[in-house]
Design an enzyme around this catalytic site. Structure first.
Site, PDB file in Angstrom:
ATOM      1  N   CYS A  55       0.618  -1.595   0.145  1.00 50.75           N
ATOM      2  CA  CYS A  55      -0.600   0.440   0.020  1.00 50.75           C
ATOM      3  C   CYS A  55       0.854   1.379  -0.081  1.00 50.75           C
ATOM      4  O   CYS A  55       0.170   2.311  -0.340  1.00 50.75           O
ATOM      5  CB  CYS A  55      -0.804  -0.161   1.435  1.00 50.75           C
ATOM      6  SG  CYS A  55      -2.558  -1.028   0.802  1.00 50.75           S
TER       7      CYS A  55
HETATM    8  N1  CO8 Z   1     -21.471  -8.904   6.509  1.00 54.11           N
HETATM    9  C1  CO8 Z   1     -21.396  -7.905   7.497  1.00 54.11           C
HETATM   10  N2  CO8 Z   1     -20.539  -8.985   9.136  1.00 54.11           N
HETATM   11  C2  CO8 Z   1     -19.561  -9.036   8.544  1.00 54.11           C
HETATM   12  C3  CO8 Z   1     -18.652  -9.184   7.934  1.00 54.11           C
HETATM   13  C4  CO8 Z   1     -19.273  -9.180   6.652  1.00 54.11           C
HETATM   14  N3  CO8 Z   1     -18.989  -9.040   5.191  1.00 54.11           N
HETATM   15  N4  CO8 Z   1     -17.162  -9.430   7.228  1.00 54.11           N
HETATM   16  C5  CO8 Z   1     -17.379  -9.748   8.778  1.00 54.11           C
HETATM   17  N5  CO8 Z   1     -19.008  -9.859   9.577  1.00 54.11           N
HETATM   18  C6  CO8 Z   1     -18.301  -9.588  10.870  1.00 54.11           C
HETATM   19  C7  CO8 Z   1     -17.802 -10.349  11.929  1.00 54.11           C
HETATM   20  O1  CO8 Z   1     -18.168 -12.328  11.760  1.00 54.11           O
HETATM   21  C8  CO8 Z   1     -17.824  -9.826  13.495  1.00 54.11           C
HETATM   22  O2  CO8 Z   1     -18.821 -10.769  13.687  1.00 54.11           O
HETATM   23  P1  CO8 Z   1     -18.844 -10.409  15.179  1.00 54.11           P
HETATM   24  O3  CO8 Z   1     -18.971  -9.564  16.578  1.00 54.11           O
HETATM   25  O4  CO8 Z   1     -20.190 -11.577  16.144  1.00 54.11           O
HETATM   26  O5  CO8 Z   1     -17.719 -11.204  15.498  1.00 54.11           O
HETATM   27  C9  CO8 Z   1     -18.312  -8.145  13.041  1.00 54.11           C
HETATM   28  O6  CO8 Z   1     -18.336  -8.219  11.416  1.00 54.11           O
HETATM   29  C10 CO8 Z   1     -16.699  -7.706  12.808  1.00 54.11           C
HETATM   30  O7  CO8 Z   1     -16.005  -7.907  12.171  1.00 54.11           O
HETATM   31  P2  CO8 Z   1     -14.281  -7.942  12.338  1.00 54.11           P
HETATM   32  O8  CO8 Z   1     -13.713  -7.171  13.569  1.00 54.11           O
HETATM   33  O9  CO8 Z   1     -13.639  -8.299  11.310  1.00 54.11           O
HETATM   34  O10 CO8 Z   1     -15.277  -5.783  11.345  1.00 54.11           O
HETATM   35  P3  CO8 Z   1     -14.313  -4.531  11.801  1.00 54.11           P
HETATM   36  O11 CO8 Z   1     -14.847  -3.556  11.989  1.00 54.11           O
HETATM   37  O12 CO8 Z   1     -12.542  -4.704  12.520  1.00 54.11           O
HETATM   38  O13 CO8 Z   1     -14.013  -3.975  10.079  1.00 54.11           O
HETATM   39  C11 CO8 Z   1     -12.325  -4.183   8.210  1.00 54.11           C
HETATM   40  C12 CO8 Z   1     -13.093  -5.785   9.554  1.00 54.11           C
HETATM   41  C13 CO8 Z   1     -13.414  -3.143   7.783  1.00 54.11           C
HETATM   42  C14 CO8 Z   1     -11.370  -5.432   7.550  1.00 54.11           C
HETATM   43  C15 CO8 Z   1     -11.105  -3.146   9.478  1.00 54.11           C
HETATM   44  O14 CO8 Z   1     -10.582  -4.510  10.176  1.00 54.11           O
HETATM   45  C16 CO8 Z   1     -10.126  -3.194   8.739  1.00 54.11           C
HETATM   46  O15 CO8 Z   1     -10.789  -2.728   7.264  1.00 54.11           O
HETATM   47  N6  CO8 Z   1      -8.840  -2.652   9.162  1.00 54.11           N
HETATM   48  C17 CO8 Z   1      -8.356  -1.894   8.733  1.00 54.11           C
HETATM   49  C18 CO8 Z   1      -7.429  -3.145   7.433  1.00 54.11           C
HETATM   50  C19 CO8 Z   1      -6.365  -2.403   6.633  1.00 54.11           C
HETATM   51  O16 CO8 Z   1      -5.930  -1.347   6.691  1.00 54.11           O
HETATM   52  N7  CO8 Z   1      -5.747  -2.860   5.920  1.00 54.11           N
HETATM   53  C20 CO8 Z   1      -5.011  -2.815   4.838  1.00 54.11           C
HETATM   54  C21 CO8 Z   1      -4.955  -3.558   4.277  1.00 54.11           C
HETATM   55  S1  CO8 Z   1      -4.720  -3.068   2.116  1.00 54.11           S
HETATM   56  C22 CO8 Z   1      -2.836  -2.758   2.232  1.00 54.11           C
HETATM   57  O17 CO8 Z   1      -1.804  -3.004   2.795  1.00 54.11           O
HETATM   58  C23 CO8 Z   1      -1.867  -3.368   0.909  1.00 54.11           C
HETATM   59  C24 CO8 Z   1      -1.862  -4.644   0.856  1.00 54.11           C
HETATM   60  C25 CO8 Z   1      -1.626  -5.496  -0.631  1.00 54.11           C
HETATM   61  C26 CO8 Z   1      -2.682  -5.132  -1.570  1.00 54.11           C
HETATM   62  C27 CO8 Z   1      -3.224  -5.910  -2.691  1.00 54.11           C
HETATM   63  C28 CO8 Z   1      -4.047  -6.050  -3.775  1.00 54.11           C
HETATM   64  C29 CO8 Z   1      -5.232  -6.997  -3.187  1.00 54.11           C
END
Ligand code: CO8
Length: 373
Positions: free
Chosen positions: A156
């Protein structure tokens, strides 16, 4: 610091985009089918039923409403759920180069520059579609640029690290001008059958034209650059050239992006805010000297938290613009796309900060000052 300027920028997006509603309808249809196909094993407690996705969760957790993709039909086909890409012959322009060339042409036209004005091309992106020849050299050739081109990759932070490489090349006299191209074709790297991540990424290409500073022309002087990396497995892809030789053979899914999103959120936000604050201090600047933050676009809540920590006050959407709703996470391109879309309204001498963060971990941060001719 360096006498280097971002002169102009360009953007390419695929013609098609997929809304959260379309994506979730496809995912949920697949889940329903999968659960029906595995009903006996689920009933016997041998495997767990898959849970549906939700548009409400996606928008609240990430700020994403839609994403561009190079092939909508393939992404939304429940028998496939990944883009379908026609294999091109070696004589045809590659997909990454095609996207990059379109963005680069826009950047050249915006500054009224000709390929002969350019000394080098850096193609910096999360992943290259092939190992060699470099995509940058293909772009260089297609545009008719003399000089050199090379590829580089820092997930990223590819866009900002590429920009910093361009700045260094110009500051040391290696080149007078560089085209930085960041084509991020992310949707083929995304597991559209993974509920936790199926909504995160979109495809785009962005380009910056970087030149020696010239006060007579509009642009953005580079005041300072800062890079930081710290090893983490919390964002990972094991895709690579060894896959075909590995024993045991990797699962098909192993080629995709995976992450521990919560951990990333918790660990990266303070690292980024600390780095920006220390960079400002080192440059005798206050946060309020920054009219705008063009932050990496991974998650709206991350951006709100980082901007809040940097400004140490409430701030307006104009001070930390978000493009996630339209583009989703475009990996190394995100902060540059935010800059391309939201660099208006600056007067001569006003400052802003470009900052990317992500896998590695990696952070690239660049302080810019508007030059208005
Ligand atoms: N629909 C409904 N519910 C869902 C879904 C969904 N799709 N997915 C998860 N849930 C549920 C989970 O089961 C969980 O339920 P429960 O509380 O009952 O256990 C609840 O929602 C909360 O889940 P999470 O804790 O996982 O959710 P978050 O609030 O943490 O949100 C995110 C998830 C959006 C992924 C968030 O954690 C996030 O964005 N974090 C930062 C990540 C980030 O910045 N990553 C950078 C990656 S990009 C990068 O560096 C480049 C890499 C290379 C890219 C390559 C290209 C492909």
């Amino acid at each position: 610091m360096t006498g280097v300027t971002i002169r102009s920028s360009g953007l390419w997006t695929p013609p098609e985009s997929v809304s959260n509603e379309e994506l979730v309808a496809c995912f949920n249809a697949w889940v329903e089918q999968w659960n029906a196909d595995n009903a006996d094993a689920i009933a016997a407690g041998q495997i767990e039923a898959k849970a549906p996705s939700s548009t409400g969760f996606i928008e609240k957790a990430s700020g994403i409403k839609s994403r561009y993709t190079i092939d909508k039909a393939g992404v939304l086909d429940i028998m496939r759920m990944r883009p379908e890409v026609r294999r091109r012959s070696d004589g045809e322009v590659s997909i990454m180069a095609e996207a990059g060339i379109a963005a680069a042409k826009q950047a050249l036209a915006a500054a009224d520059r000709d390929p002969k004005d350019i000394d080098g091309v850096i193609c910096s992106a999360t992943t290259m579609q092939r190992t060699y020849p470099c995509i940058a050299i293909e772009i260089q050739d297609a545009l008719g640029i003399e000089g050199f081109g090379y590829d580089m990759s820092v997930a990223c932070s590819s866009g900002t690290f590429g920009l910093i490489n361009a700045v260094n090349a110009i500051a040391t006299g290696q080149a007078r001008s560089i085209l930085l191209v960041t084509p991020e074709i992310t949707t083929p790297q995304l597991n559209f059958r993974d509920r936790d991540s199926h909504f995160i990424f979109g495809d785009v290409a962005v380009a910056l034209l970087i030149e020696r500073d010239n006060r007579d022309q509009d642009g953005w002087a580079i005041l300072n650059t800062k890079m930081k990396t710290a090893y983490s497995n919390n964002i990972r892809s094991n895709f690579g050239f060894l896959n075909a030789s590995e024993t045991p053979e990797p699962e098909f899914e192993d080629r995709y992006f995976t992450q521990e999103g919560r951990k990333v959120f918790k660990e990266v936000c303070p690292m980024v805010a600390d780095l920006i604050r220390s960079q400002l201090e080192e440059n005798q600047l206050a946060a309020n000297d920054l009219k705008r933050l063009w932050l990496h676009q991974a998650n709206i809540n991350m951006n709100l938290m980082i901007a809040r920590k940097v400004y140490d006050r409430d701030f307006t959407p104009d001070e930390a613009p978000v493009i996630l709703d339209e583009f989703a996470n475009t990996a190394g391109a995100g902060s540059l796309v935010a800059f391309h879309r939201h660099s208006d309204g600056f007067s001569d001498g006003e400052k802003g900060l470009l900052c990317s963060f992500g896998a590695g971990y990696s952070i690239g941060s660049v302080i810019l000052e508007k030059r208005a001719a």
